[in-house]
Design a protein around this motif. Structure first.
Motif, mmCIF file in Angstrom:
data_model
loop_
_atom_site.group_PDB
_atom_site.id
_atom_site.type_symbol
_atom_site.label_atom_id
_atom_site.label_comp_id
_atom_site.label_asym_id
_atom_site.label_seq_id
_atom_site.Cartn_x
_atom_site.Cartn_y
_atom_site.Cartn_z
ATOM 1 N N PRO A 151 36.257 35.425 58.074
ATOM 2 C CA PRO A 151 36.046 36.881 58.091
ATOM 3 C C PRO A 151 36.303 37.443 59.479
ATOM 4 C CG PRO A 151 34.237 35.756 56.971
ATOM 5 C CD PRO A 151 35.065 34.690 57.617
ATOM 6 N N ARG A 152 36.877 38.625 59.522
ATOM 7 C CA ARG A 152 37.205 39.254 60.796
ATOM 8 C C ARG A 152 36.399 40.523 60.975
ATOM 9 N NH1 ARG A 152 43.620 39.679 61.432
ATOM 10 N NH2 ARG A 152 42.889 40.295 63.511
ATOM 11 N N PHE A 153 36.169 40.869 62.231
ATOM 12 C CA PHE A 153 35.447 42.093 62.575
ATOM 13 C C PHE A 153 36.258 43.278 62.084
ATOM 14 C CE2 PHE A 153 33.817 45.465 65.185
ATOM 15 C CZ PHE A 153 32.484 45.154 65.366
ATOM 16 N N GLY A 154 35.662 44.074 61.184
ATOM 17 C CA GLY A 154 36.416 45.161 60.575
ATOM 18 C C GLY A 154 35.605 46.425 60.394
ATOM 19 N N ALA A 155 35.992 47.198 59.350
ATOM 20 C CA ALA A 155 35.404 48.524 59.134
ATOM 21 C C ALA A 155 33.914 48.449 58.845
ATOM 22 C CB ALA A 155 36.138 49.221 57.991
ATOM 23 N N VAL A 156 33.480 47.437 58.090
ATOM 24 C CA VAL A 156 32.060 47.332 57.750
ATOM 25 C C VAL A 156 31.222 47.198 59.013
ATOM 26 C CG1 VAL A 156 30.325 45.900 56.602
ATOM 27 C CG2 VAL A 156 32.495 46.371 55.460
ATOM 28 N N GLU A 157 31.658 46.347 59.920
ATOM 29 C CA GLU A 157 30.900 46.123 61.149
ATOM 30 C C GLU A 157 30.924 47.355 62.057
ATOM 31 O OE1 GLU A 157 31.504 42.751 58.987
ATOM 32 O OE2 GLU A 157 33.145 43.903 59.876
ATOM 33 N N VAL A 158 32.090 47.996 62.146
ATOM 34 C CA VAL A 158 32.198 49.192 62.982
ATOM 35 C C VAL A 158 31.299 50.299 62.457
ATOM 36 C CG1 VAL A 158 33.748 51.022 63.742
ATOM 37 C CG2 VAL A 158 34.526 48.655 63.781
ATOM 38 N N LEU A 159 31.333 50.524 61.140
ATOM 39 C CA LEU A 159 30.518 51.587 60.557
ATOM 40 C C LEU A 159 29.030 51.272 60.659
ATOM 41 C CD1 LEU A 159 32.632 52.474 57.385
ATOM 42 C CD2 LEU A 159 32.421 53.770 59.514
ATOM 43 N N ALA A 160 28.682 49.985 60.577
ATOM 44 C CA ALA A 160 27.272 49.612 60.722
ATOM 45 C C ALA A 160 26.762 49.985 62.109
ATOM 46 C CB ALA A 160 27.100 48.117 60.469
ATOM 47 N N LEU A 161 27.523 49.664 63.144
ATOM 48 C CA LEU A 161 27.101 49.981 64.510
ATOM 49 C C LEU A 161 27.121 51.486 64.767
ATOM 50 C CD1 LEU A 161 28.923 47.128 66.476
ATOM 51 C CD2 LEU A 161 26.578 47.194 65.635
ATOM 52 N N VAL A 162 28.143 52.172 64.230
ATOM 53 C CA VAL A 162 28.207 53.626 64.401
ATOM 54 C C VAL A 162 27.017 54.298 63.731
ATOM 55 C CG1 VAL A 162 29.503 55.686 63.750
ATOM 56 C CG2 VAL A 162 30.707 53.721 64.696
ATOM 57 N N GLY A 163 26.652 53.803 62.543
ATOM 58 C CA GLY A 163 25.520 54.398 61.842
ATOM 59 C C GLY A 163 24.212 54.216 62.586
ATOM 60 N N LEU A 164 23.962 53.004 63.082
ATOM 61 C CA LEU A 164 22.695 52.736 63.772
ATOM 62 C C LEU A 164 22.609 53.466 65.105
ATOM 63 C CD1 LEU A 164 22.353 48.917 63.015
ATOM 64 C CD2 LEU A 164 21.171 50.821 61.913
ATOM 65 N N VAL A 165 23.694 53.422 65.873
ATOM 66 C CA VAL A 165 23.691 54.109 67.172
ATOM 67 C C VAL A 165 23.709 55.623 66.974
ATOM 68 C CG1 VAL A 165 24.958 54.434 69.321
ATOM 69 C CG2 VAL A 165 24.781 52.159 68.316
ATOM 70 N N GLY A 166 24.489 56.096 65.991
ATOM 71 C CA GLY A 166 24.537 57.535 65.724
ATOM 72 C C GLY A 166 23.200 58.099 65.299
ATOM 73 N N ALA B 274 22.470 53.858 56.141
ATOM 74 C CA ALA B 274 23.810 53.299 55.927
ATOM 75 C C ALA B 274 24.086 52.161 56.902
ATOM 76 C CB ALA B 274 24.857 54.403 56.086
ATOM 77 N N GLY B 275 23.663 52.317 58.151
ATOM 78 C CA GLY B 275 23.870 51.264 59.140
ATOM 79 C C GLY B 275 23.133 49.990 58.785
ATOM 80 N N ILE B 276 21.904 50.114 58.282
ATOM 81 C CA ILE B 276 21.131 48.931 57.905
ATOM 82 C C ILE B 276 21.799 48.197 56.740
ATOM 83 C CG2 ILE B 276 18.944 48.171 56.898
ATOM 84 C CD1 ILE B 276 17.548 50.316 58.512
ATOM 85 N N VAL B 277 22.255 48.945 55.742
ATOM 86 C CA VAL B 277 22.893 48.326 54.573
ATOM 87 C C VAL B 277 24.176 47.604 54.983
ATOM 88 C CG1 VAL B 277 24.016 48.790 52.372
ATOM 89 C CG2 VAL B 277 21.881 49.948 52.945
ATOM 90 N N LEU B 278 25.007 48.259 55.782
ATOM 91 C CA LEU B 278 26.264 47.641 56.204
ATOM 92 C C LEU B 278 26.023 46.431 57.098
ATOM 93 C CD1 LEU B 278 28.357 50.865 56.917
ATOM 94 C CD2 LEU B 278 28.575 49.303 54.983
ATOM 95 N N LEU B 279 25.003 46.490 57.923
ATOM 96 C CA LEU B 279 24.652 45.333 58.753
ATOM 97 C C LEU B 279 24.256 44.147 57.884
ATOM 98 C CD1 LEU B 279 23.964 44.139 61.598
ATOM 99 C CD2 LEU B 279 21.659 45.031 61.246
ATOM 100 N N ALA B 280 23.518 44.415 56.815
ATOM 101 C CA ALA B 280 23.045 43.340 55.945
ATOM 102 C C ALA B 280 24.170 42.705 55.138
ATOM 103 C CB ALA B 280 21.957 43.863 55.009
ATOM 104 N N VAL B 281 25.181 43.497 54.728
ATOM 105 C CA VAL B 281 26.241 42.960 53.861
ATOM 106 C C VAL B 281 27.419 42.395 54.646
ATOM 107 C CG1 VAL B 281 25.616 44.567 52.012
ATOM 108 C CG2 VAL B 281 27.422 45.197 53.632
ATOM 109 N N SER B 282 27.401 42.509 55.961
ATOM 110 C CA SER B 282 28.520 42.011 56.760
ATOM 111 C C SER B 282 28.715 40.512 56.560
ATOM 112 C CB SER B 282 28.280 42.307 58.242
ATOM 113 O OG SER B 282 29.245 41.653 59.053
#
Length: 216
Positions: A86-101, A118-126
């Motif tokens: 797996p590569r660092f992609g949209a899910v990981e970027v959106l997770a960090l943007v959601g939590l920091v935002g 949204a950030g918590i959910v994306l972090l969990a499914v990464s």
């Protein structure tokens, strides 16, 4: 064909691995190779060899794969199919943007809550981050919005300001002097402690972001 059932267990295990590797040889070559090595081990080892003596003889022979290659077999075993990492992609970027935002936009409560969830959910499914990295993300980043909201918004909204007015003695027509005191807020020392803890917390968050975004 000579068998090696009465050989030392290490030697017998070596022969078993040799039989498996020799399956790539054509015709009766596999049986001949195993028989030759069995006879060699029987001749090279004493009746009751020690483990060290067996290992010395086996080391001189080489690995079963090397013997098979010398007998005309393939030099390498078939490569196992490679699984795509797996590569660092949209899910990981959106997770960090959601939590920091959510932390930066804490004053806009509805939007901040949506970004936080949204950030918590994306972090969990990464699929990129390990369980340990996800735990760090939850501890250092997912707590950012609640921490900021509880330390900056809640105390300010719960404090009340009380003002009292009084005229100086002997001057009935003088301007009234008002004294205002904020009640229910944090004392100065507590506010200083909170500021120090927030700076340390911010450093942990920056370090966590660096760990989560660095290339694996």
């Amino acid at each position: 064909m000579t068998t090696g059932t009465d050989l030392h267990p290490l030697a017998q295990d070596y022969l078993d691995r040799l039989r498996m590797a020799a399956r790539t040889l054509p015709g009766d070559d596999a049986d001949d190779l195993v028989a030759d090595i069995t006879d060699h081990l029987r001749d090279a080892l004493p009746p009751t060899p020690s483990e060290a003596e067996v290992r010395t003889v086996l080391d001189r022979l080489g690995t079963p794969q090397e013997l098979v290659a010398a007998a005309g077999g393939p030099t390498t075993s078939p490569a196992a199919p490679r699984t795509r990492e797996p590569r660092f992609g949209a899910v990981e970027v959106l997770a960090l943007v959601g939590l920091v935002g959510a932390e930066l936009l804490f004053i806009i409560l509805p939007l901040a809550v949506l970004l936080w969830l949204a950030g918590i959910v994306l972090l969990a499914v990464s699929r990129v981050w390990s369980g340990r990295q996800k735990a760090w993300g939850l501890a250092a980043l997912a707590t950012g919005f609640p921490v900021v909201f509880s330390t900056l918004v809640v105390p300010a909204s719960t404090g009340t300001t009380v003002c009292e007015g009084a005229a100086p003695a002997g001057a009935p027509d003088a301007t009234t002097v008002s004294t205002c005191v904020t009640e229910g807020g944090w004392p100065d020392w507590a506010f200083t402690v909170v500021q120090v803890l927030l700076v340390a917390y911010l450093c942990v968050q920056v370090w966590t972001l660096w760990r989560l975004t660095r290339r694996r």
